[in-house]
Design a protein around this motif. Structure first.
Motif, PDB file in Angstrom:
ATOM      1  N   PRO A 181       3.730   6.702  -2.945  1.00  0.00           N
ATOM      2  CA  PRO A 181       2.993   7.728  -2.201  1.00  0.00           C
ATOM      3  C   PRO A 181       1.728   7.122  -1.580  1.00  0.00           C
ATOM      4  O   PRO A 181       1.094   6.253  -2.189  1.00  0.00           O
ATOM      5  CB  PRO A 181       2.631   8.750  -3.290  1.00  0.00           C
ATOM      6  N   GLN A 182       1.403   7.590  -0.361  1.00  0.00           N
ATOM      7  CA  GLN A 182       0.249   7.045   0.367  1.00  0.00           C
ATOM      8  C   GLN A 182      -1.030   7.056  -0.488  1.00  0.00           C
ATOM      9  O   GLN A 182      -1.853   6.155  -0.408  1.00  0.00           O
ATOM     10  CB  GLN A 182       0.043   7.860   1.657  1.00  0.00           C
ATOM     11  N   ILE A 222      -0.011  -4.450  -1.014  1.00  0.00           N
ATOM     12  CA  ILE A 222       0.761  -3.729   0.007  1.00  0.00           C
ATOM     13  C   ILE A 222       1.185  -4.700   1.115  1.00  0.00           C
ATOM     14  O   ILE A 222       0.424  -5.602   1.490  1.00  0.00           O
ATOM     15  CB  ILE A 222      -0.089  -2.569   0.598  1.00  0.00           C
ATOM     16  N   LEU A 223       2.404  -4.493   1.641  1.00  0.00           N
ATOM     17  CA  LEU A 223       2.976  -5.443   2.594  1.00  0.00           C
ATOM     18  C   LEU A 223       3.143  -4.856   3.995  1.00  0.00           C
ATOM     19  O   LEU A 223       3.406  -3.660   4.149  1.00  0.00           O
ATOM     20  CB  LEU A 223       4.366  -5.876   2.123  1.00  0.00           C
ATOM     21  N   ALA A 224       3.000  -5.721   4.995  1.00  0.00           N
ATOM     22  CA  ALA A 224       3.515  -5.430   6.338  1.00  0.00           C
ATOM     23  C   ALA A 224       4.799  -6.236   6.453  1.00  0.00           C
ATOM     24  O   ALA A 224       4.823  -7.423   6.107  1.00  0.00           O
ATOM     25  CB  ALA A 224       2.502  -5.872   7.397  1.00  0.00           C
ATOM     26  N   ASP A 260       2.643  -9.761   6.429  1.00  0.00           N
ATOM     27  CA  ASP A 260       1.266  -9.828   5.915  1.00  0.00           C
ATOM     28  C   ASP A 260       1.220  -9.139   4.557  1.00  0.00           C
ATOM     29  O   ASP A 260       2.110  -8.344   4.241  1.00  0.00           O
ATOM     30  CB  ASP A 260       0.304  -9.130   6.884  1.00  0.00           C
ATOM     31  N   MET A 261       0.204  -9.457   3.785  1.00  0.00           N
ATOM     32  CA  MET A 261       0.028  -8.751   2.505  1.00  0.00           C
ATOM     33  C   MET A 261      -1.455  -8.574   2.231  1.00  0.00           C
ATOM     34  O   MET A 261      -2.273  -9.406   2.600  1.00  0.00           O
ATOM     35  CB  MET A 261       0.725  -9.454   1.348  1.00  0.00           C
ATOM     36  N   VAL A 262      -1.759  -7.465   1.565  1.00  0.00           N
ATOM     37  CA  VAL A 262      -3.154  -7.195   1.240  1.00  0.00           C
ATOM     38  C   VAL A 262      -3.228  -6.550  -0.141  1.00  0.00           C
ATOM     39  O   VAL A 262      -2.446  -5.656  -0.459  1.00  0.00           O
ATOM     40  CB  VAL A 262      -3.838  -6.359   2.358  1.00  0.00           C
ATOM     41  N   GLU A 263      -4.154  -7.065  -0.956  1.00  0.00           N
ATOM     42  CA  GLU A 263      -4.266  -6.574  -2.333  1.00  0.00           C
ATOM     43  C   GLU A 263      -5.094  -5.297  -2.372  1.00  0.00           C
ATOM     44  O   GLU A 263      -6.233  -5.264  -1.923  1.00  0.00           O
ATOM     45  CB  GLU A 263      -4.891  -7.674  -3.207  1.00  0.00           C
ATOM     46  N   LYS A 264      -4.513  -4.236  -2.889  1.00  0.00           N
ATOM     47  CA  LYS A 264      -5.190  -2.961  -3.139  1.00  0.00           C
ATOM     48  C   LYS A 264      -6.074  -2.489  -1.985  1.00  0.00           C
ATOM     49  O   LYS A 264      -7.297  -2.375  -2.129  1.00  0.00           O
ATOM     50  CB  LYS A 264      -5.977  -3.060  -4.440  1.00  0.00           C
ATOM     51  N   PRO A 265      -5.456  -2.268  -0.817  1.00  0.00           N
ATOM     52  CA  PRO A 265      -6.263  -1.852   0.334  1.00  0.00           C
ATOM     53  C   PRO A 265      -6.722  -0.397   0.192  1.00  0.00           C
ATOM     54  O   PRO A 265      -6.058   0.393  -0.477  1.00  0.00           O
ATOM     55  CB  PRO A 265      -5.260  -1.951   1.498  1.00  0.00           C
ATOM     56  N   ALA A 295      -4.182   0.447   4.720  1.00  0.00           N
ATOM     57  CA  ALA A 295      -2.916  -0.109   4.223  1.00  0.00           C
ATOM     58  C   ALA A 295      -1.934  -0.273   5.378  1.00  0.00           C
ATOM     59  O   ALA A 295      -1.745   0.652   6.170  1.00  0.00           O
ATOM     60  CB  ALA A 295      -2.332   0.809   3.160  1.00  0.00           C
ATOM     61  N   PRO A 296      -1.300  -1.449   5.502  1.00  0.00           N
ATOM     62  CA  PRO A 296      -0.356  -1.669   6.601  1.00  0.00           C
ATOM     63  C   PRO A 296       0.958  -0.894   6.438  1.00  0.00           C
ATOM     64  O   PRO A 296       1.731  -0.788   7.388  1.00  0.00           O
ATOM     65  CB  PRO A 296      -0.107  -3.173   6.567  1.00  0.00           C
TER      66      PRO A 296
END
Ligand code: G1P
Length: 296
Positions: free
Chosen positions: A164-165, A173-175, A191-196, A201-202
């Motif tokens: 859930p968003q 979270i991944l793109a 791409d990836m980002v930790e706990k955006p 969030a992508p």
């Protein structure tokens, strides 16, 4: 580099503060779901997926985890003498499952740092990372589904799930872009980002606790700086390596439980109790008596 994945790293050095006071003198990984420690679910999944070596990244006070997977000669003799053969087989199975080694993470410097601690024991071969809090009920097992993808792409594969968003800031979270030519549920990671934060969030495609990595993650982690909280994040190490090689994500076909928080732990307990022939009937009756009715 050997293409075969034999080793699974289990980061298990955390303090387990979400489960205090239970975890004051007992590792979180040894809390039981029905009658098995949480970590054993992950170890059994690794075995069922064809892996043979478990590397536990531990810390002070966690040696009971190693004891759990070791032979217990006294206990085995006692059960044999009492004629408790079924229990004896169950206890023997635990120690015969897998080869266990361990390494200490002296300071809680993050998941990326924990993986880096296992470098000497992993060596120059691809390996799995299993976060024991995430427990799968999947056929084939989650790691096996991932190994099948790894064998095709010979590149890192990360397990993902749509969340859930509202929950994106609890996960990596991944793109991604779809990669159906590899298989169903497979994506190429962009791409990836930790706990955006939610608005940055992508996507809502979250990393869940299974990774198949290649040994080039180690230099990437070494070159990764600590974040604001002083931790080296595995996601940031993988993001660095993503510049040099493809990464894939797999939406695992199965049910995942997050036993790392109290409600998730209770849900997982109920779920696995309802699936266990020896307790499901009595437990279902009890739930009914409380006014619940649901079967699995
Ligand atoms: C870790 C990872 C995160 C991942 C999560 C899965 O976070 O850093 O990227 O999505 O596990 O459970 P933690 O739950 O340890 O805070």
């Amino acid at each position: 580099m050997s293409a075969l994945i034999r080793k699974a790293v289990f980061p298990a050095a955390g303090l387990g503060t979400r489960f205090l006071p239970a975890t004051k003198s007992q590792p979180k990984e040894m809390l039981t779901l029905v009658d098995k420690p949480i970590i054993q679910y992950g170890v059994e999944e690794a075995v069922a997926s064809g892996l043979t070596d478990v590397i536990i990244v531990t810390s002070r006070g966690k040696s009971v985890i190693e004891d759990h997977f070791d032979i217990s000669a006294d206990l085995e003799a006692h059960l044999a003498a009492k004629g408790k053969h079924a229990l004896l087989e169950e206890v023997k199975k635990v120690s015969s499952l897998i080869t266990v080694s361990s390494v200490r993470q002296g300071e809680p410097l993050g998941l990326g740092h924990a993986v880096l601690m296992a470098r000497g024991l992993v060596g120059d071969e691809p390996f799995a990372v299993v976060l024991g809090d995430d427990i799968f009920d999947a056929k084939p097992p989650a790691l096996k589904q991932m190994v099948d993808v790894f064998e095709k792409v010979q590149s890192p594969v990360i397990a993902v799930e749509r969340v859930p968003q509202n929950d994106v800031s609890s996960y990596g979270i991944l793109a991604v872009e779809p990669a159906p030519e590899v298989g169903p549920g497979v994506h190429r990671i962009l791409d990836m980002v930790e706990k955006p934060p939610r608005d940055q969030a992508p996507s809502n495609l979250a990393i869940i606790g299974r990774y198949l990595l290649t040994p080039d993650i180690f230099p990437a982690l070494e070159a990764t700086k600590s974040d604001k909280s002083g931790e080296i994040q595995l996601t940031n190490g993988m993001k660095r390596l993503l510049q040099d090689r493809p990464f894939y994500a797999l939406e695992v076909d199965g049910v995942r439980h997050d036993a790392g928080n109290k409600v998730g732990f209770l849900k997982a307990t109920a779920y696995f109790a309802l699936k266990r022939p020896d307790v499901s009937e009595a437990f279902t009756e009890y739930l009914k008596s409380l006014g619940f009715s649901r079967s699995l």
